[in-house]
Design a protein around this motif. Structure first.
Motif, mmCIF file in Angstrom:
data_model
loop_
_atom_site.group_PDB
_atom_site.id
_atom_site.type_symbol
_atom_site.label_atom_id
_atom_site.label_comp_id
_atom_site.label_asym_id
_atom_site.label_seq_id
_atom_site.Cartn_x
_atom_site.Cartn_y
_atom_site.Cartn_z
ATOM 1 N N ALA A 125 2.205 -0.751 1.709
ATOM 2 C CA ALA A 125 1.272 0.361 2.286
ATOM 3 C C ALA A 125 0.424 1.212 1.153
ATOM 4 O O ALA A 125 -0.058 2.316 1.444
ATOM 5 C CB ALA A 125 2.137 1.697 3.003
ATOM 6 N N ALA A 146 -3.754 -1.890 -1.870
ATOM 7 C CA ALA A 146 -4.334 -3.287 -1.618
ATOM 8 C C ALA A 146 -3.995 -3.594 -0.175
ATOM 9 O O ALA A 146 -4.868 -4.314 0.743
ATOM 10 C CB ALA A 146 -3.254 -4.266 -2.325
ATOM 11 N N GLN A 177 8.008 3.675 3.350
ATOM 12 C CA GLN A 177 8.039 5.003 3.559
ATOM 13 C C GLN A 177 7.310 5.459 4.628
ATOM 14 O O GLN A 177 6.055 5.410 4.966
ATOM 15 C CB GLN A 177 7.295 5.821 2.354
ATOM 16 N N LYS A 193 3.976 7.445 4.739
ATOM 17 C CA LYS A 193 2.896 6.731 3.905
ATOM 18 C C LYS A 193 2.285 5.925 4.696
ATOM 19 O O LYS A 193 0.927 5.801 5.011
ATOM 20 C CB LYS A 193 3.496 6.308 2.670
ATOM 21 N N GLY A 211 -2.036 -14.946 -4.957
ATOM 22 C CA GLY A 211 -3.339 -13.958 -4.904
ATOM 23 C C GLY A 211 -4.439 -14.346 -6.034
ATOM 24 O O GLY A 211 -5.197 -13.830 -6.270
#
Ligand code: NAP
Length: 286
Positions: free
Chosen positions: A128, A131, A153, A156, A251
């Motif tokens: 979260a 990115a 969390q 968040k 990535g």
């Protein structure tokens, strides 16, 4: 005059951006250097102001400054406003303008490398942070049907979803789950067309090196897997997905495409992505 660009972050020991940009400037025949500007938080102000010098093209921005840099800039492009974070600063005339190229970088990797059309699809995002916000926005713009964000969390991840709500059209639902709760496992096993890891889990040299972000037996061959981690070249999650017969991408593609977008913003030219990819492979020893 030799132009200057660089990356602002802390720490920067493992950054391979200098290798990728050296390849891009070299291929384009542009006289420019790309430096690592290790910037502890209490020196960010001075570092950003230095970019106003005539020889500076701008900078990339990485952890932990992507949000802290915002008030130090003169303007922000639309995407950077939507994400609330800046990963590229462009020195334009006497202004410093903040951009976010992660959205375009991820969208291009999904389209060109994975050949994945997100329209109407179910996507699951792990993490979260900044990115995850960029990936969620790219998926909203690509018309995904359900975007499920999984975070550690609750506050968040809830904030991420609330912030994205005004950008979400009626055909798309952005929702979230707590990492410790099993509900996302069902979504992953039964429904997800796309899984995107936006956590650092599995990064070489970290305390999670060698660990896939989710275990292989939760990945179905139907699910396209995208790991934002790019070191190692074949990440543990990518290896796990491939072992299950699922299409999987690390990535590296996104890293090159988001850098190519920064290059275009600084120079007005298209970057040679093949040269950048080769520099990435060389840097990773792949
Ligand atoms: P960030 O803002 O620090 O967010 C990281 C997220 O991962 C946070 O939600 C964090 O949870 C979660 N997380 C961290 N360790 C975890 C663990 N062991 N288990 C579960 N969740 C964990 O970082 P970011 O900028 O979003 O970057 C995330 C990753 O993407 C990094 O590895 C970065 O290098 C990579 N990235 C790659 C590209 C690319 O071009 N390929 C571009 C951008 C980012 P908490 O909030 O609870 O701490």
């Amino acid at each position: 005059m030799t132009k200057r660009a660089g990356v602002i972050g802390h720490p920067l020991t493992h950054s391979i951006s200098p290798n990728i940009f050296a390849a891009a400037f070299g291929a384009a025949g542009i006289d420019a250097t790309y430096e690592k500007w290790d910037t502890p938080p209490d020196t960010l102000d001075g570092r950003v102001n230095a970019l106003r010098g005539a020889d500076f093209l701008g900078a990339n921005v990485t952890i932990p400054h992507k949000e802290a840099i915002v008030p130090l800039l003169d303007e922000r492009a639309d995407v950077a406003k939507k994400i609330g974070a800046v990963n590229t600063v462009v020195h334009e005339g006497d202004k410093l303008v903040g951009h976010n190229t992660d959205v375009a970088g991820f969208a291009r990797a999904l389209r060109e490398d994975a050949n994945f059309d997100a329209k109407g699809k179910y996507a699951l995002i792990l993490g979260a942070g900044g990115a995850a916000r960029a990936v969620a926005l790219a998926l909203i713009e690509a018309g995904a049907s359900i975007i499920y964000v999984v975070g550690r969390q609750p506050k968040k991840v809830d904030k991420l979803v609330v912030d994205l709500k005004p950008l979400t059209p009626s055909g798309t639902t952005v929702t979230w789950a707590y990492w410790g709760d099993g509900s996302f496992l069902r979504m992953l096993r039964e429904e997800a067309h796309l899984l995107v890891n936006c956590t650092p889990v599995g990064t070489a040299g970290s305390d999670t090196a060698g660990q896939p972000a989710v275990p292989a037996d939760l990945i179905e061959p139907r699910t396209t897997v995208f790991d934002l981690v790019y070191n190692p070249a074949e990440t543990p999650l990518v290896a796990a997905a491939r072992s299950r017969g699922a299409p999987a991408f690390s990535g590296g593609g996104m890293l090159v495409y988001q850098a190519a977008e920064s290059f275009r913003l600084w120079t007005g030219q298209d970057a040679d992505v093949d040269a950048m990819r080769q520099a990435l492979r060389d840097a990773l020893g792949a």
